[in-house]
Scaffold this active site. Structure first.
Site, short mmCIF file in Angstrom:
data_model
loop_
_atom_site.label_atom_id
_atom_site.label_comp_id
_atom_site.label_asym_id
_atom_site.label_seq_id
_atom_site.Cartn_x
_atom_site.Cartn_y
_atom_site.Cartn_z
N GLY A 9 44.21 42.22 43.06
CA GLY A 9 43.89 41.07 42.59
C GLY A 9 44.52 41.05 41.22
O GLY A 9 44.71 42.36 40.71
N GLY A 10 44.96 40.03 40.62
CA GLY A 10 45.40 39.89 39.13
C GLY A 10 44.41 40.20 38.06
O GLY A 10 43.17 40.28 38.55
N ALA A 11 44.75 40.09 36.80
CA ALA A 11 43.69 40.15 35.86
C ALA A 11 42.84 39.14 35.79
O ALA A 11 43.44 37.90 36.06
CB ALA A 11 44.28 40.42 34.38
N GLY A 14 38.61 37.97 39.67
CA GLY A 14 37.54 38.30 40.39
C GLY A 14 37.11 39.20 41.11
O GLY A 14 36.28 39.19 41.80
N THR A 34 36.45 54.43 35.84
CA THR A 34 37.68 55.14 35.54
C THR A 34 38.45 54.96 34.25
O THR A 34 39.37 55.23 33.60
CB THR A 34 39.06 55.06 36.58
OG1 THR A 34 39.35 53.60 36.68
CG2 THR A 34 38.49 55.48 38.08
N HIS A 51 31.06 45.15 32.02
CA HIS A 51 30.91 45.67 33.12
C HIS A 51 29.69 46.30 33.51
O HIS A 51 29.09 46.04 34.41
CB HIS A 51 32.21 46.51 33.44
CG HIS A 51 33.46 46.01 33.85
ND1 HIS A 51 33.58 45.44 35.32
CD2 HIS A 51 34.58 45.52 33.38
CE1 HIS A 51 34.71 44.98 35.18
NE2 HIS A 51 35.31 44.89 34.26
N GLU A 63 31.36 58.39 35.11
CA GLU A 63 32.53 58.04 34.25
C GLU A 63 33.67 59.15 34.45
O GLU A 63 33.19 60.41 34.20
CB GLU A 63 32.43 57.66 32.78
CG GLU A 63 31.75 56.52 32.74
CD GLU A 63 31.52 56.18 31.02
OE1 GLU A 63 32.00 57.03 30.23
OE2 GLU A 63 30.87 55.11 30.81
N ASP A 84 36.29 51.67 40.33
CA ASP A 84 37.02 50.50 39.61
C ASP A 84 37.62 51.00 38.42
O ASP A 84 36.93 51.53 37.38
CB ASP A 84 36.03 49.50 39.20
CG ASP A 84 36.56 48.18 38.81
OD1 ASP A 84 37.62 48.10 38.78
OD2 ASP A 84 35.82 47.25 38.69
#
Length: 198
Positions: A9-11, A14, A34, A51, A63, A84
């Site tokens: 999906g885009g920025a 959701g 990441t 987040h 991480e 993610d």
């Protein structure tokens, strides 16, 4: 063996919230972040904190963006995994490769990027694809829980102004094609609405 799920999906579409919801019933979840915090970028650090605050406290956060396949081969005991995101992992792997070869001088690296031949670019892209192939090989072989990958849909906007960004937009697109083909399920999230496309 669990299923591999790709969420694109885009920025601010959701996609991260939806991806997390896919694993909310799992007892143990490994969140592969990441995007590492940069002390020189407070806005990015703030995004990371947001987040972190949204995720359940019981989730384990790892991480990193380098040698992810090696980590996964050792972290096989979770019910679910969430990476993610694929876009940042690919970009960070690229810069890891460049710094290993040319040192930590990013101004120098920027100049080197401008002089890369098409053959050199193709070699870099093949190395990045190999990173993803290794990750999915371990996931298919060793991971019992579902593995959710978040990625950015980068091909729906305007053509980037500079050649490096155009090149990397194309790399992202081809990485997404590869992940889409390999995934068991694929979702496109638009305005917080997930649409199952595979």
């Amino acid at each position: 063996m669990g299923k591999v799920v790709l969420v694109t999906g885009g920025a601010r579409s959701g996609k991260s919230d939806f991806s997390e919801s896919l694993l909310k019933e799992k007892k143990t979840v490994c969140y592969l972040a990441t995007n590492s915090a940069n002390v020189d970028d407070p806005e990015n650090h703030h995004r990371i904190l947001l987040h972190q605050q949204k995720r359940p406290h019981s989730w384990h956060t790892e991480e990193g963006y380098w040698q992810v396949a090696d980590y996964l081969a050792q972290a096989t005991g979770f019910d679910g995994y969430l990476l993610d995101c694929a876009t940042l992992l690919t970009l960070n792997c690229f810069y890891q490769m460049m710094t290993e070869q040319h040192g930590q001088d990013y101004a120098k690296i920027d100049k080197i990027i401008q002089t890369l031949t098409e053959e050199e670019k193709q070699g870099i892209e093949m190395r990045l694809l190999k990173e993803w192939q290794e990750i999915l090989k371990v996931v298919r072989r060793d991971i019992a829980g579902d593995f959710v990958i978040v990625t950015n849909e980068v091909g729906l906007g305007i053509v980037p102004e500079n050649s490096f960004t155009r090149w990397f937009r194309d790399i992202y697109g081809r990485m997404n094609q590869y992940l889409g083909k390999e995934a068991d399920e694929v979702y496109l999230v638009v305005a917080s609405i997930p649409v199952k496309i595979k």
